[in-house]
Design a protein around this motif. Structure first.
Motif, PDB file in Angstrom:
ATOM      1  N   ASN A   8      10.109  12.612  10.800  1.00 17.41           N
ATOM      2  CA  ASN A   8       9.840  11.188  10.579  1.00 17.41           C
ATOM      3  C   ASN A   8      11.148  10.421  10.470  1.00 17.41           C
ATOM      4  O   ASN A   8      12.211  10.999  10.215  1.00 17.41           O
ATOM      5  CB  ASN A   8       9.072  10.977   9.281  1.00 17.41           C
ATOM      6  CG  ASN A   8       7.632  11.455   9.364  1.00 17.41           C
ATOM      7  OD1 ASN A   8       6.933  11.507   8.370  1.00 17.41           O
ATOM      8  ND2 ASN A   8       7.184  11.812  10.554  1.00 17.41           N
ATOM      9  N   ASN A  10      13.941   8.310   8.784  1.00 15.40           N
ATOM     10  CA  ASN A  10      14.527   8.305   7.443  1.00 15.40           C
ATOM     11  C   ASN A  10      14.262   9.581   6.645  1.00 15.40           C
ATOM     12  O   ASN A  10      14.268   9.565   5.425  1.00 15.40           O
ATOM     13  CB  ASN A  10      14.012   7.092   6.643  1.00 15.40           C
ATOM     14  CG  ASN A  10      15.080   6.531   5.730  1.00 15.40           C
ATOM     15  OD1 ASN A  10      16.269   6.601   6.037  1.00 15.40           O
ATOM     16  ND2 ASN A  10      14.682   5.992   4.602  1.00 15.40           N
ATOM     17  N   GLY A  12      16.074  12.348   6.989  1.00 19.02           N
ATOM     18  CA  GLY A  12      17.338  13.049   6.756  1.00 19.02           C
ATOM     19  C   GLY A  12      17.806  13.915   7.912  1.00 19.02           C
ATOM     20  O   GLY A  12      18.652  14.786   7.731  1.00 19.02           O
ATOM     21  N   ASN A  29      19.971   4.210   5.117  1.00 22.21           N
ATOM     22  CA  ASN A  29      18.722   4.301   4.384  1.00 22.21           C
ATOM     23  C   ASN A  29      17.739   3.234   4.866  1.00 22.21           C
ATOM     24  O   ASN A  29      17.385   2.334   4.143  1.00 22.21           O
ATOM     25  CB  ASN A  29      19.001   4.162   2.891  1.00 22.21           C
ATOM     26  CG  ASN A  29      17.796   4.517   2.067  1.00 22.21           C
ATOM     27  OD1 ASN A  29      16.831   5.091   2.558  1.00 22.21           O
ATOM     28  ND2 ASN A  29      17.829   4.159   0.799  1.00 22.21           N
ATOM     29  N   ASN A 111      13.029  18.792   3.270  1.00 28.73           N
ATOM     30  CA  ASN A 111      14.267  18.122   2.846  1.00 28.73           C
ATOM     31  C   ASN A 111      14.044  17.301   1.576  1.00 28.73           C
ATOM     32  O   ASN A 111      12.921  17.087   1.153  1.00 28.73           O
ATOM     33  CB  ASN A 111      14.764  17.230   3.980  1.00 28.73           C
ATOM     34  CG  ASN A 111      16.167  16.732   3.736  1.00 28.73           C
ATOM     35  OD1 ASN A 111      16.946  17.378   3.036  1.00 28.73           O
ATOM     36  ND2 ASN A 111      16.492  15.573   4.283  1.00 28.73           N
TER      37      ASN A 111
END
Ligand SMILES: Nc1nc2c(ncn2[C@@H]2O[C@H](COP(=O)(O)OP(=O)(O)OP(=O)(O)O)[C@@H](O)[C@H]2O)c(=O)[nH]1
Ligand SMILES: [Mg+2]
Lengths: 700, 88
Positions: A8, A10, A12, A29, A111
């Protein structure tokens, strides 16, 4: 071995990519930071890691999401690492269930495990692993925890045979099996994945489906009273719901916790302030103002004189703290005069001395004066990007921008564009609607980028002194107003209305990582210095050369042959009429040359002006009485000339980026012409005021 | 048609855009006729039966941040008006 990072937005991915490869790709971010495929190597292995734009599903909407889908389906990576944000497992696993159906070998990396631990979110990894039939590793890409472990799994190629998940009830499953058989007959690879897609109504493979299978599809969809798309999505989420009950945060605990501590999360508390009904917009304005107060106002005032002294020598330097000026003795020869003196002492010819002192050091130095301010600007931007405020800006202003034919998401390119138009223009890719996207691409160069800061700062510093930061800020808001005006014009006349949407997320606020901000600022400052040492240097030498010789190739020595006879003056003079209206009627070849070199790089406007002033007279301050070339400027024409340079066609780099995003050289040229035409008009109107005042006998 | 100032009682079926901050609804149907948008909403987890809570409203009243499936999503009011929910 090729390993693709899929997950997805954002979640990481890029943070992990950087950790694995040692690269320094942009992390931010907000959803949609990565817009291109990037490759890197893991040191000491044969592993190539591919970072991809974030996606929520394998049915993509925007171009950059297509990149990810195509990579997974068509490039056949040896392995996918599915990065899952463990703090929003439910939504993330939706993509995971789709990826598992593609049959590509996969490891799931959970994550943000640092946050999971901190918040006591319960995740039963073993159960999850069993239910999903795949290897799961928990990591924290930001802190580096678990990455070695993940790498071990990758090296060992520790993947499980992908057994199909038990997502669909038997009636749906049976139909999917029939579809799959039809597709297998037609030799379609990835038959299971496409069977599901075809069931969902994707047309590509529908022609291979027999009519009896089609009939079955319709029947089962009727039974559930949903079309294929909705049915599959619902079943996937039902499956995840079941999973959730068994293996991760249990709703009951969640509710009990909520009651126990009616505390709001940090993010919610901060949003009470930053998204407050009354305070939000004033806060936004203050934050953007702070960027300029700190960079141009505070740091600019304190450092410009000092850096200039390093290049051009001084006896004392000036510190200007918002109008409070004090001076300090600071005797230094300066690089330019120093080198010049040394060259003279070894008997170099006057033109060689002039080349170094007036051409190279003056031109490059003029640009470098602004490095301290730029560092502050870059720090501010990096903070905006990493804390999570960026998405708030977009959320805050969507309503206004939507009215004007743009989207709240256009704010991301605009804010990124304050650093540099090129990544700004590229960031417009994440806007789903084509019209809003194109409008954003065309309008992003209006934002005053960091290369334009030297222009603003030099002019405003001389003509508006203490209020230099206010002038910078006014350009910023002027840019936004102009953008909105053009947005509405384009919406009315060019890109006629379609239904547009805004689907986004407000990521949690995060404390910026010091190392990341540091690296980001070093990177951007480095890029600026690199340009100063290459393009700006070359340009300054070219300006010096043309300014130092005549058509007959005679050296302009300043006594017999004056700079006004130089090649440069001749070339400039042919264009000077264009700029006369904005310069209050002054035919200035110098300003014409400066504006033209601004196409190469905007900061070169100041580089050229400084070189020209240095050629025309020794040791003159730009715009001062002694500066015979540019002393005609007054505050109004200064403002007009700045406006032209800020709003006209961007540098070649940004034009290239525009061409890519708009898809053709023709549209790019049209846009550039449009920007320049508009800038000329505005600047000429402003400049005419000065003309009228002086014609009426006034002085400025 | 429901006026936005009217009080909506639990169990009533209304457009999601009519709920106020802090209120919750259970999705009954998606009526968005824009195919790409509908698909995106489904992908983001807005399926029948899911509970949606209104969390944050942008200062100018639009867009709106909603919570569902343990995460938050921002949508425009116009699009939310096409999601029918049962107020909880
Ligand atoms: N607390 C925490 N934050 C993380 C972790 N990994 C990444 N982040 C943060 O999450 C945000 C998004 O990281 P990115 O690496 O840019 O995410 P991405 O998946 O590449 O995002 P897109 O390119 O937009 O799809 C950044 O603010 C990171 O600092 C982690 O393990 N723990
Ligand atoms: Mg990324």
């Amino acid at each position: 071995m090729i390993v693709a990072l899929v997950g997805n937005q954002n979640s990481g991915k890029t943070t992990l990519f950087n950790a694995l490869t040692g690269a320094n790709q942009k992390v931010g971010n907000w959803p949609g930071v990565t817009i291109e495929r990037k490759e890197g190597h893991v040191k000491g292995t044969d592993i190539t890691v591919v970072d991809l734009p974030g996606i929520y599903s394998l049915s993509p909407y925007s171009n950059e999401e297509k990149i990810s889908r195509n990579f997974v389906l068509e490039h056949h990576p040896d392995l996918i690492i599915n990065i899952v944000d463990a703090t929003s497992l439910e939504r993330s696993l939706y993509l995971t269930t789709q990826l598992l159906e593609t049959g590509v070998n996969m490891i799931v990396a959970l994550n943000m495990f640092d946050l999971v631990k901190k918040r006591n979110i319960h995740i039963d990894k073993d159960k999850l692993e069993k239910a999903l039939n795949t290897t799961i590793v928990d990591i924290s890409a930001k802190t580096g925890e678990g990455i070695d472990h993940l790498l071990e799994h990758v090296k060992k190629y520790d993947v499980k045979e992908n057994k199909l998940l038990n997502i669909y009830p038997s009636d749906v499953h049976d139909v999917l099996v029939s579809v799959r058989k039809d597709l297998a007959k037609a030799d379609i690879e990835n038959d299971y994945f496409y069977a599901v897609k075809t069931f969902e109504g994707e047309e590509d493979y529908a022609k291979h489906i027999s009519s009896s299978t089609k009939e079955k599809m319709l029947q089962v969809q009727k039974k559930y009273d949903m079309d294929g798309e909705e049915l599959i999505a619902s079943l996937r989420y039902d499956f995840i719901d079941e999973l959730k009950k068994e293996s991760f945060t249990n709703e009951e605990i969640e509710i009990r916790e909520k009651q126990a501590n009616k505390k709001l999360s940090w993010t919610d508390k901060l949003d009470k302030i930053f998204l407050n009904k009354w305070a939000a917009i004033p806060i936004f304005i203050v934050i953007m103002a702070l960027v300029y107060i700190l960079s141009v106002g505070l740091v600019g005032g304190l450092t410009v004189s000092f850096v200039d002294a390093l290049f051009n020598g001084s006896e004392e330097i000036e510190f200007n703290f918002f109008g409070l000026v004090w001076t300090a003795p600071f005797e230094i020869a300066g690089i330019g005069p120093g080198l010049g003196g040394w060259l003279e002492s070894i008997g170099a010819s006057p033109w060689a001395v002039s080349l170094v002192a007036d051409g190279i050091v003056a031109g490059v130095g003029a640009v470098c004066n602004f490095v301290p301010q730029l560092i502050i600007l870059f720090i501010c931007l990096s903070l905006l990007e990493t804390t999570g405020y960026m998405s708030r800006i977009s959320f805050l202003l969507d309503r206004i921008f939507h009215k004007f034919g743009l989207s709240g998401k256009s704010l991301v390119p605009f804010v990124v564009g304050v650093g540099c138009s090129v990544p700004g223009i590229m960031a417009s890719r994440t806007i789903e609607d084509e019209n809003e996207r194109k409008a954003t691409t065309i309008l992003t160069p209006f934002m005053p980028c960091s290369a334009k800061l030297p222009i603003i700062s030099a002019f405003a510093g001389f003509f508006f002194g203490t209020f230099a930061w206010l002038v910078s800020l006014s350009f910023y808001f002027m840019a936004i107003i102009v953008i909105l005006l053009f947005g509405i014009v384009m919406k009315k006349f060019i890109f006629k209305g379609s239904h547009t949407t805004y689907i986004s997320e407000l990521p949690e606020y995060k404390t910026p990582s010091f190392t990341y901000v540091f690296r980001d600022v070093v990177d951007r400052t480095g890029a600026f210095l690199k340009r100063a040492g290459t393009i700006i240097l070359l340009c300054s030498v070219a300006v010096w050369f043309l300014g130092s010789f005549t058509w007959e190739f005679k050296y302009v020595d300043g006594t017999d042959i004056l700079i006004n006879d130089s090649l440069l003056a001749n070339v400039g003079m042919t264009f000077a009429w264009i700029f006369a209206p904005m310069l209050g009627g002054n035919m200035s070849w110098g300003a014409a040359v400066a504006a033209l070199t601004g196409l190469v790089a905007k900061e070169e406007v100041i580089g050229s002006m400084t070189t020209i002033a240095a050629l025309a007279g020794e040791n003159v301050e730009l715009f001062s009485e002694a500066d015979v070339i540019f002393n005609f400027f007054n505050p109004i024409t200064a403002f007009a000339f700045m406006s032209f340079n800020l709003f006209s066609a961007p540098c070649f780099g940004a034009l290239g980026a525009m061409k890519n995003e708009l898809g053709s050289t023709k549209s790019m040229l049209k846009s550039a012409l449009f920007l320049t035409g508009f800038a000329w008009l505005v600047a000429s109107i402003i400049g005419s005021i000065s003309w009228i005042i002086t014609a009426a006998g006034g002085t400025l | 048609m429901k006026n936005k100032h009217m009080h909506i009682v639990a169990g009533e079926i209304v457009r999601l855009s009519l709920l106020k901050r802090g209120e919750q609804g259970k999705v009954i149907s998606l009526q968005n006729d824009n195919k790409a948008l509908r698909r995106r909403l489904l992908d983001m987890g807005i399926t029948k039966g899911v509970k949606i809570e209104i969390k944050k409203i942008a200062p100018l009243g639009d867009p709106i941040d909603v919570k569902l499936r343990g995460y938050e999503l921002c949508l425009r009011k116009a699009d939310m008006a096409e999601i029918m929910v049962e107020k909880l």
